[in-house]
Structure formats: C-alpha cells, structure tokens
Write an enzyme that holds these catalytic residues in place. Structure first.
Site, PDB file in Angstrom:
ATOM      1  N   LYS A   1      -9.237  25.466 -52.579  1.00 34.63           N
ATOM      2  CA  LYS A   1      -9.493  25.657 -53.747  1.00 34.63           C
ATOM      3  C   LYS A   1      -9.161  27.215 -54.220  1.00 34.63           C
ATOM      4  O   LYS A   1      -8.776  27.393 -55.312  1.00 34.63           O
ATOM      5  CB  LYS A   1     -10.639  25.097 -54.286  1.00 34.63           C
ATOM      6  CG  LYS A   1     -10.831  23.605 -54.415  1.00 34.63           C
ATOM      7  CD  LYS A   1     -12.248  23.033 -54.722  1.00 34.63           C
ATOM      8  CE  LYS A   1     -12.158  21.609 -55.124  1.00 34.63           C
ATOM      9  NZ  LYS A   1     -12.058  20.936 -53.865  1.00 34.63           N
TER      10      LYS A   1
ATOM     11  N   GLU B   1     -17.178  30.380 -60.676  1.00 35.28           N
ATOM     12  CA  GLU B   1     -16.308  30.548 -61.875  1.00 35.28           C
ATOM     13  C   GLU B   1     -17.095  30.255 -63.152  1.00 35.28           C
ATOM     14  O   GLU B   1     -18.292  29.383 -63.105  1.00 35.28           O
ATOM     15  CB  GLU B   1     -15.256  29.530 -61.876  1.00 35.28           C
ATOM     16  CG  GLU B   1     -15.599  27.954 -61.777  1.00 35.28           C
ATOM     17  CD  GLU B   1     -14.382  26.986 -61.455  1.00 35.28           C
ATOM     18  OE1 GLU B   1     -13.161  27.550 -60.758  1.00 35.28           O
ATOM     19  OE2 GLU B   1     -14.326  25.736 -61.612  1.00 35.28           O
TER      20      GLU B   1
ATOM     21  N   GLU C   1      -5.061  19.083 -62.691  1.00 41.05           N
ATOM     22  CA  GLU C   1      -6.304  18.747 -63.370  1.00 41.05           C
ATOM     23  C   GLU C   1      -6.853  19.964 -63.964  1.00 41.05           C
ATOM     24  O   GLU C   1      -6.761  21.158 -63.397  1.00 41.05           O
ATOM     25  CB  GLU C   1      -7.626  18.557 -62.455  1.00 41.05           C
ATOM     26  CG  GLU C   1      -7.313  17.024 -61.647  1.00 41.05           C
ATOM     27  CD  GLU C   1      -8.518  16.388 -60.849  1.00 41.05           C
ATOM     28  OE1 GLU C   1      -9.428  17.520 -60.682  1.00 41.05           O
ATOM     29  OE2 GLU C   1      -8.479  15.353 -60.507  1.00 41.05           O
TER      30      GLU C   1
ATOM     31  N   GLU D   1      -7.567  21.961 -60.373  1.00 40.02           N
ATOM     32  CA  GLU D   1      -7.147  21.897 -59.108  1.00 40.02           C
ATOM     33  C   GLU D   1      -6.032  21.102 -59.274  1.00 40.02           C
ATOM     34  O   GLU D   1      -5.612  20.375 -59.982  1.00 40.02           O
ATOM     35  CB  GLU D   1      -8.315  21.237 -57.923  1.00 40.02           C
ATOM     36  CG  GLU D   1      -8.715  19.929 -58.465  1.00 40.02           C
ATOM     37  CD  GLU D   1      -9.715  19.297 -57.449  1.00 40.02           C
ATOM     38  OE1 GLU D   1      -9.659  19.740 -56.396  1.00 40.02           O
ATOM     39  OE2 GLU D   1     -10.281  18.398 -57.882  1.00 40.02           O
TER      40      GLU D   1
ATOM     41  N   ASN E   1      -4.116  17.533 -57.261  1.00 39.52           N
ATOM     42  CA  ASN E   1      -4.347  16.472 -56.318  1.00 39.52           C
ATOM     43  C   ASN E   1      -2.614  16.296 -55.849  1.00 39.52           C
ATOM     44  O   ASN E   1      -1.826  15.640 -56.643  1.00 39.52           O
ATOM     45  CB  ASN E   1      -4.772  15.238 -57.034  1.00 39.52           C
ATOM     46  CG  ASN E   1      -6.463  15.529 -57.316  1.00 39.52           C
ATOM     47  OD1 ASN E   1      -7.081  15.726 -56.531  1.00 39.52           O
ATOM     48  ND2 ASN E   1      -6.800  15.413 -58.672  1.00 39.52           N
TER      49      ASN E   1
ATOM     50  N   PHE F   1     -27.110   1.961 -59.585  1.00 40.89           N
ATOM     51  CA  PHE F   1     -25.594   1.952 -59.125  1.00 40.89           C
ATOM     52  C   PHE F   1     -25.601   1.780 -57.682  1.00 40.89           C
ATOM     53  O   PHE F   1     -24.607   2.289 -56.787  1.00 40.89           O
ATOM     54  CB  PHE F   1     -24.869   3.074 -59.636  1.00 40.89           C
ATOM     55  CG  PHE F   1     -24.734   2.996 -60.866  1.00 40.89           C
ATOM     56  CD1 PHE F   1     -23.760   2.438 -61.712  1.00 40.89           C
ATOM     57  CD2 PHE F   1     -25.724   3.879 -61.787  1.00 40.89           C
ATOM     58  CE1 PHE F   1     -23.396   2.374 -63.176  1.00 40.89           C
ATOM     59  CE2 PHE F   1     -25.430   3.489 -63.175  1.00 40.89           C
ATOM     60  CZ  PHE F   1     -24.222   2.894 -64.015  1.00 40.89           C
TER      61      PHE F   1
END
Length: 683
Positions: free
Chosen positions: A116, A200, A275, A288, A290, A348
């Site tokens: 990253k 950031e 993204e 980033e 992918n 979940f």
C-alpha cells in the site's frame, strides 16, 4: 490458445472459470482439498487433483502442490481466481519460471501494487489523485500523533499489508491516534507479519467506487466503467452495482483515465481493479489496486456485454484486446448480492452444515454468456445436498440481476431473493432484502457508513417490516385450504370421518415468548379456476391465483393483480403443524386451523425454554480451538472461556458473569454445533 488450464481455486469462482473455458473449448483441471472432494467445481472440471487436507494453508495455499498438479496433468496455464494465491507475487513468478502461463498480471505488477505504501508513491508519480497523508512507515505512536495533527483530523491509520478490515482505525483526536496506531501495528504484525503503518486523511461521507481495467501484453489498457461498493459491513462488500448512482459522466471519465494511467505505469496485463474513495463533492482519491479478478466482476460483464474471464485467458495467451475504449458499452443497470452462509439475526455468525435444500431462482443469464441480456444470473460453487465446510469463506453464491435502469434492477433483485431457497443453514437473504427496500438505498443516498448507521444495534426481525403483513397470512391460508381440498378428495375415507374442507379458519401466527397473533380468515375457492381462491383476512380481500404445486417450496402466482414469488415451508422441528411463509425478507410461522382449535390453543400454557444461563454455548457451528478454563477455576465476567474457529474467523467466547467452572463439556479440536454447551458453571 491454451488447450488445458488449471484453476487454482475452489467454490463459485472455480465454477465460473470452468464455464468460460468450456465455452472456449479449453479442457479444465480442478484442484481440491479433502473437504472439497464432492464439491461442484470438482464435478464440473474435466480432471481433478487432490492437493491436501481441508485447511487452506495445507492445500490451496501450497504453490508446490498446485505447480505439480499442473505439470502432472499437462495444463499450460493456471487461473488463480480471487483470494488464495491470486495476488501472490512469488506464485506468479514461479509459474513464469516453470513455463506455465499465469492468467493474471505479471509478477512485477502484483509486487508494485501489493504494497500500500509503494502503490501510493507510484500513483503520485502517475499523476493519480491520492489522499493527503504520510506514506512512509511510522515508527512510534508519538510520531503518529504529530503527523495526524499536521494532516488534520479525522485521519485513517492503516497497516501497509492490511486487508479485510484488519489493521485499520479511524482517529478523531490525539488520544485515538495514539491508541489506534498501537492497535494497528499489533494487528498487522500478528495477521500479516508486517507491522508497517501509515496515516492518511479520512474522507467524510465517503463512497467506495472502483474502476475495472483491462490490459494486454501489447501496451493496450482500457477501463470498463465503474462499480459502486459503498454498501459494506465491517469493510466487507455486501451489495455491488454498476454503474454508480452517484458519480457524473465527467467524474467517471476522469477516474477511468487515471486508473488507466496507473495500470500503464506498472505495465499491467490482465483484468484488475483500481479502487477510489469519493467524497460528497465527487472529489476522488486512489485507495489501492486489486491485481486480480474481483468477486463483483459480473455486474461489469452485464453492462458491457464482455466476458472478463475469457479476456483474461486471451490476454494471457498473448492476444491483443479485441476492443478499444470508445467501443466499451454502458448498457442498463446491474446489481450483485453476495449470498453468505451466516445468520444475520445472530450478529452474522457463520453458519455451516448441509444444504438440505438449495434452489436458486431461475436463470436467464449465464456465467459465460454475457452479451447484454436483462435478467437473472447465479454464480455458485454449491449444489443441493452439498456441505458448507467451516474451513473457507462464507460466500456460497452471488445473485446478479441486470435491468434497463436502477429501479428495474432493484425490483428484479427483490423478486429473485424471494425465490432463492436455502434450507439447512442460515443465510443473509433477509438482510439483503431489508437493504434493497431501505428508502435511502432506493434513492441512492448512502455512503460507506450506511449499514453501521442504519443497523447500529445489529439486525433484528423487526428491521424487515412487510408492506402488507396480512398477505403472508392470506398465503398461508391459501396453501392450507388447497391441501385440505386435496385431502378431502382422497378415496377410502371412513364414513363420517372424512376430511371436511371448510371456509372459516383461524391463523395463529407464532410470536416469541408465547405472544401469538390470532387472526380470523375466510377462504372461498374460485369456481372453474384451479389454484385460485379469494382469502379474506380481518376484512381485507386477497384474490390469489397460483400454478404452483402443493409440494413446491417456492410459490409463484398473482395476488390482487400483482405477481409474487414467496416461499412456504410445511412443518418445522418445533411445530410440525406450522407453515413458514417468507416474502420480501419477512418470515412468519403460522398455523391455519379451525376456529374451535384456535380457541383451545389460546388456553394452552406457554412452555418457557430451559434456563441455559449457567452454560457457555457455541453461538455457531465451528471448531473448538481452545478452552481457556478448567474444572474448579474461578472465572470473572468478561474473562476468556473458549475460542471457536469457522470460515477464516476466530470467535472468542467470554464469561457473562462471575462463577466457578463445574464441568468442561467439549474438548479442544471438537467440531461443535449451534448452541452446543462448552462449559457449565456452578449455580
């Protein structure tokens, strides 16, 4: 072109790649673990190779075994799917060194975008918008606070090697920045073996929008429009759609061109995704890249009419891209819902076990047939009667719809969810239904905090209110009346004891704690029309007509002139006389009985469930990896008792009150069922 490829993956993505390979006339090789020997991808492939035990670190993540399988079967190329080794630079390099084509980007592109911090610097050099921040590794928490103050709160603290929500904190002040840095660093070290952390600016009211790019080995790179994935829970995508209901044509073009510039900067070959986080004023910043096929690639396939898997294979074989940027279509609207094996009403938690029934809605689009075609598509790696193992992620299917516009796509998705039958395990379908009906989702007014804000107390049954709850009662009465009609027609009944059909019933809708609802129902069949009746519920009239058979679990028909799809399950373990009706995410359990039986039922005492407060119960099926207490030990509230692992997640169970351990009822390494007692405390 290759004549045989190996798919280094499992589940729905392995089946997805096999579908396109078959369309192209390419033979396929599946690899599988011991847990997947009966899996769908194994059945669909031309050949299959066992590569190890159930745990992915001993099978799907072992590059040596996959390379050996490719060589043994004569596969000329390997498609890694997503997850596992798909973004592993060393695996891509190993394939290249072994003379096996890697159906994905070159290893140096994966390396450039996998870090990253390094990817942010590359993005800056390629003139891609990047979020203000400090992109070098930060050594101390004190330094992190200084940097955060310089950038301006709020800030996001992220691990360089992070992913899946691990190693990520948002800080709004110095105290949170100090503590967040320490937590991120520890998580990153434990999860990824890399404790580098950067900071950031945190974008307020952010939306997550990604650009699909496609490059070849001849220097051509194009972008295939965008996907919106702001509907997420704990940083995991839930619903994806293309296009985004938020960005303008100008923003789309600017984002697309910057994504292409970044891809060209790393000599990108294959399908990939860039993204971005987009602010409320459509200011956008690179997040980033992918370097693989995305889970949500079908929505892009729907609106462009392209088969991304086919294009990946062709690019890996050295072919140039068959289209240019100005030939990219933008047709209609597509939405994808991830159907996961998890119980939304139990926070979940993963749900594993046998799929007693698995019947997706009828498909009108197929995996390898992506020409612009409005309809329904299901990508899955499971079959009716199959097993959902505890060792892998929770996604069991992807439900994709394509409509002429967003409203039509939402309507198609709601109807498709109504017809998606899953029994034996829990699924998140009720949660998806609630999201699709939410006014803010329908209007497109949402950001990445949508689920956390709207369902801050978790997801409950009352979060899925039905537009007309009496319709569910009417449908139960309709089905019950039709079954009585059939029973009355059976020959050989004793005189005076035959089944009487009747018109007047009571519907007993079962509630929690014995709080049931008793409703007066009247049913008249429509003479001369098989499968039609008029049902009156508390004075409200429902004209129902259905061609479905009585043993169909999925009922389709028309009610008051409007088509519907609903699910009716006859009998439950708790109550064999009940009918379970599900529609638009709402589920009721009701008994349709004679008026006299309903009167007697009201007199029945409610039997409360047994008191289990002295037990620690397993909240889900899973593997008991640790029991942290022993008999006679004094335990305080909040103290760790046991750890259960399921679907790549560790769940720690804590004591809810002070107590002394009386018995340990389950052993480390044991496979647990839902609500199985693990530890018993003295009263």
């Amino acid at each position: 072109m290759f004549t045989k490829i190996l798919i280094a993956n499992r589940g729905e993505i392995a089946c997805r790649v096999i579908a396109t390979a078959k369309k192209m006339g390419i033979a396929t090789v599946a690899v599988y673990s011991e847990a997947d020997k009966e899996a769908r991808h194994v059945q669909l492939a031309d050949e299959a190779v066992l590569i190890g035990p159930a745990a992915s670190r001993e099978s799907y993540l072992v590059a040596d075994k996959i390379i050996a399988a490719a060589k043994a079967t004569g596969a000329q190329a390997i498609h890694p799917g997503y997850g596992f080794l798909s973004e592993n630079e060393a695996f891509a390099k190993r394939c290249e060194d072994e003379g096996i084509a890697f159906i994905g980007p070159r290893h140096f592109s994966i390396a450039a975008m996998g870090d990253k911090i390094a990817s942010k610097k590359l993005a800056l050099e390629a003139k891609v918008n990047t979020i203000p921040g400090w992109n070098d590794a930060i050594e101390t928490a004190e330094r992190a606070v200084e940097i955060a103050k310089d950038i301006g709160y709020p800030v996001m603290i992220k691990a360089s090697a992070g992913g899946g929500g691990k190693g990520l904190r948002v800080a709004f002040n110095d105290k949170e920045a100090f503590e967040g840095f320490t937590s991120c660093r520890n998580e990153a070290r434990n999860s990824f073996g890399d404790d580098r952390v950067f900071i950031e600016k945190y974008v307020l009211e952010p939306r997550h929008i990604e650009i699909q790019v496609l490059g070849d080995s001849h220097g051509n790179v194009i972008y295939l429009n965008e996907r919106e994935w702001s509907i997420q829970r704990r940083h995991q995508k839930v619903i994806e759609e293309a296009p985004s209901p938020f960005i303008s044509d100008a923003t789309r073009k600017a984002m697309g061109e910057q994504a292409v510039a970044l891809a060209k900067a790393v000599k990108y070959q294959s399908a990939g995704t860039v993204e971005f986080v987009v602010g409320k004023d459509q200011d956008f910043y690179f997040l980033e890249m992918n370097t693989r096929l995305q889970v949500e690639h079908p929505v892009t396939e729907c609106i462009t009419g392209l088969d991304l898997v086919e294009l990946m294979i062709r690019v890996a074989a050295g072919e140039p891209l068959p289209i240019t940027q100005d030939q990219v279509q933008h047709n209609g609207w597509a939405i994808e819902c991830r159907i996961n094996a998890e119980d939304p009403f139990r926070n979940f938690l993963p749900s594993t076990g046998r799929l007693v029934r698995f019947a997706p809605p009828a498909q009108t689009m197929h995996q390898s047939n992506t020409e612009a075609l409005y309809g329904v598509r299901v990508d899955t790696g499971v079959v009716d009667g199959g097993e959902i193992p505890m060792y892998y992620d929770s996604m069991i299917a992807k439900l994709i719809v394509h409509g002429k516009d967003r409203n039509e796509a939402i309507a198609k998705m709601r109807e498709a969810l109504n017809g998606f039958v899953i029994r034996g395990i829990s699924s998140n379908i009720p949660f998806q239904a609630a999201l699709l009906a939410h006014p803010k989702f329908v209007s497109g007014d949402f950001n990445t905090g949508f689920i956390a804000e709207q369902y801050s107390q978790g997801f409950r049954a009352e979060d899925v209110p039905h537009d007309d709850a009496d319709f569910l009662v009417a449908l139960a009465a309709f089905v019950r009346r039709k079954s009585r009609e059939r029973a009355a027609g059976l020959t050989g009944q004793l005189p005076g004891y035959g089944v009487k059909v009747g018109h007047d019933f009571s519907a007993i809708t079962l509630g929690t704690g014995g709080k049931n609802r008793y409703t007066q129902v009247h049913v008249d069949e429509v003479l001369g029309q098989i499968g039609s009746a008029v049902v009156t519920v508390e004075g409200q009239r429902f004209e129902i007509s259905s061609p479905s058979r009585l043993n169909d679990i999925c009922i389709t028909g028309v009610c008051n002139g409007q088509p519907f799809t609903a699910q009716v399950e006859r009998g439950t373990l708790r109550n064999p006389l009940a009918l379970v009706v599900q529609h638009n995410g709402t589920r009721i359990e009701t008994m349709v009985v004679s008026r006299r039986m309903a009167e007697l039922h009201q007199l029945m005492p409610f039997k409360a469930p047994p008191d289990m407060s002295k037990y620690v119960l397993s909240p889900m099926p899973g593997l008991l990896v640790d029991v942290a207490v022993q008999v006679g030990q004094k335990v305080q509230a909040g103290e760790r008792v046991a750890v259960i692992e399921a679907m790549k997640m560790e769940n720690v169970l804590f004591a809810s009150a002070d107590g002394v351990v009386a018995k340990v009822l389950a052993a480390k390494g044991e496979s647990l069922t839902v609500d199985q007692p693990i530890v018993e405390f003295e009263k």
